[in-house]
Design an enzyme around this catalytic site. Structure first.
Site, PDB file in Angstrom:
ATOM      1  N   ASP A 117      20.361  22.603  31.022  1.00  0.00           N
ATOM      2  CA  ASP A 117      21.137  23.042  31.905  1.00  0.00           C
ATOM      3  C   ASP A 117      22.569  24.090  31.159  1.00  0.00           C
ATOM      4  O   ASP A 117      22.937  23.409  29.868  1.00  0.00           O
ATOM      5  CB  ASP A 117      22.286  21.831  32.461  1.00  0.00           C
ATOM      6  N   ARG A 120      26.940  29.264  32.334  1.00  0.00           N
ATOM      7  CA  ARG A 120      27.780  29.138  31.833  1.00  0.00           C
ATOM      8  C   ARG A 120      27.974  29.381  30.353  1.00  0.00           C
ATOM      9  O   ARG A 120      28.680  30.113  29.741  1.00  0.00           O
ATOM     10  CB  ARG A 120      28.081  27.662  31.891  1.00  0.00           C
ATOM     11  N   ARG A 145      23.746  36.463  33.502  1.00  0.00           N
ATOM     12  CA  ARG A 145      23.085  35.312  33.335  1.00  0.00           C
ATOM     13  C   ARG A 145      21.183  35.957  32.939  1.00  0.00           C
ATOM     14  O   ARG A 145      20.961  34.717  32.344  1.00  0.00           O
ATOM     15  CB  ARG A 145      22.676  35.329  34.927  1.00  0.00           C
ATOM     16  N   THR A 157      13.448  22.515  42.808  1.00  0.00           N
ATOM     17  CA  THR A 157      13.528  23.259  44.354  1.00  0.00           C
ATOM     18  C   THR A 157      14.793  23.664  45.301  1.00  0.00           C
ATOM     19  O   THR A 157      14.364  24.401  45.739  1.00  0.00           O
ATOM     20  CB  THR A 157      12.563  21.981  45.977  1.00  0.00           C
ATOM     21  N   ASN A 189      16.834  25.237  42.902  1.00  0.00           N
ATOM     22  CA  ASN A 189      16.487  26.998  42.506  1.00  0.00           C
ATOM     23  C   ASN A 189      16.226  27.979  43.209  1.00  0.00           C
ATOM     24  O   ASN A 189      17.522  29.602  43.289  1.00  0.00           O
ATOM     25  CB  ASN A 189      16.563  26.812  41.070  1.00  0.00           C
ATOM     26  N   TRP A 190      16.067  27.913  44.668  1.00  0.00           N
ATOM     27  CA  TRP A 190      15.619  28.672  45.631  1.00  0.00           C
ATOM     28  C   TRP A 190      16.409  29.737  46.394  1.00  0.00           C
ATOM     29  O   TRP A 190      16.654  30.928  46.884  1.00  0.00           O
ATOM     30  CB  TRP A 190      14.800  28.478  46.287  1.00  0.00           C
ATOM     31  N   ARG A 231      19.299  30.153  44.965  1.00  0.00           N
ATOM     32  CA  ARG A 231      19.800  31.469  43.992  1.00  0.00           C
ATOM     33  C   ARG A 231      19.552  32.747  44.477  1.00  0.00           C
ATOM     34  O   ARG A 231      18.411  33.258  45.279  1.00  0.00           O
ATOM     35  CB  ARG A 231      19.556  31.323  42.594  1.00  0.00           C
ATOM     36  N   ARG A 277      25.144  14.010  35.918  1.00  0.00           N
ATOM     37  CA  ARG A 277      23.629  13.164  36.842  1.00  0.00           C
ATOM     38  C   ARG A 277      22.664  13.622  36.563  1.00  0.00           C
ATOM     39  O   ARG A 277      22.393  14.482  35.707  1.00  0.00           O
ATOM     40  CB  ARG A 277      24.788  13.861  37.883  1.00  0.00           C
TER      41      ARG A 277
END
EC number: 2.5.1.-
Length: 259
Positions: free
Chosen positions: A34, A38, A47, A80, A82-83, A85, A208
């Site tokens: 992750d 950022r 990105r 799943t 991430n679709w 985006r 998390r």
């Protein structure tokens, strides 16, 4: 290096430095990669550059896992969710997996690494599915180390697909519904045959699980690191392992000194 380390972590790191002292077997580390976006924003770059640097971090992680003597490492690459985006970013992430097969598969195969892709393949582009299946076929007999890439993966989705599979088998009379137990469900998951993760690492400061290995993580230890994924390297990996080794794993029981 201690005899225990030789037994459980395998060997010395490249360059002659010693791996961290450990008294606990560590077979499987899973990583939630992750912070690419950022990382890029903090440096004023795109990105896409963040994702590309994330690939380099993944290569470092795989190499360090092999040096540590781990039998399995799992990388959470594309969820799943991430679709949701932007289309351009999704296309880029798909392209990174394609380039992984083009650039890295031959080397991994030669090094005895077995490659597995976990996740739902039904909604992936056909050419990507073909690459996935070819990679798994080419490395199926390798026994040195297993690299699992979670791509188009979600823990809830995996459980739903496993339950659907078992329901279909029960409806056809292939299995007795009353015989469905934890072992049967485990065998219906994408990770069939792999040990549950001992340690799950997440970068970027978030704390998390994000729908990752929900069933398999029941007794995993978690280490949350503040660094963004592109900055994750050998030192960060070893520091996370050292945290793991300092913990007592009870699996719902208690240690003798607690009695």
């Amino acid at each position: 290096m201690s005899a225990t380390l030789r037994k459980h972590a395998g060997r010395m790191f490249a360059g002659g430095t010693e791996a961290p002292e450990t008294a606990r077997p560590l077979r499987h580390v899973a990583i939630i990669m992750d912070g690419n976006g950022r990382w890029a924003k903090a440096r004023g770059v795109s990105r896409l550059e963040g994702h590309q640097q994330g690939v380099e971090a993944a290569r470092r992680a795989v190499e360090t896992a092999r040096e540590l003597g781990l039998t399995h490492v799992t990388l959470y690459s594309f969820s799943t969710e991430n679709w949701n985006r932007p289309d351009w970013e999704v296309r880029h992430l798909m392209g990174l997996l394609r380039r992984f097969f083009e650039d890295d598969l031959a080397k991994l195969a030669d090094e005895g690494v077995r490659v597995r892709i976990i996740g739902d393949r039904q909604t992936l582009p056909r050419d990507l599915v073909a690459l996935v299946e070819d990679a798994e076929r080419r490395t199926a007999d390798n026994t040195g180390h297993t690299l699992q890439i979670a791509f188009n993966y979600g823990g809830r989705d995996e459980l739903v697909r496993a339950a659907s599979k078992l329901a279909a088998q029960a409806a056809s009379g292939e299995i007795d519904p009353a015989a469905i137990d934890e072992a049967a469900l485990t065998d219906a998951l994408d990770t069939k045959g792999a040990p549950d993760p001992d340690l799950i690492i997440r970068t970027s400061g978030e704390q998390r699980i994000s729908n990752f290995l929900l069933w398999q993580a029941a007794y995993a230890e978690f280490v949350f690191l503040d660094c963004f994924w592109p900055d994750f390297g050998r030192d960060e990996f070893i520091a996370a392992v050292e945290q793991y080794q300092r913990r007592e794993r009870r699996y719902g029981g208690r240690l003798e000194e607690d009695a």
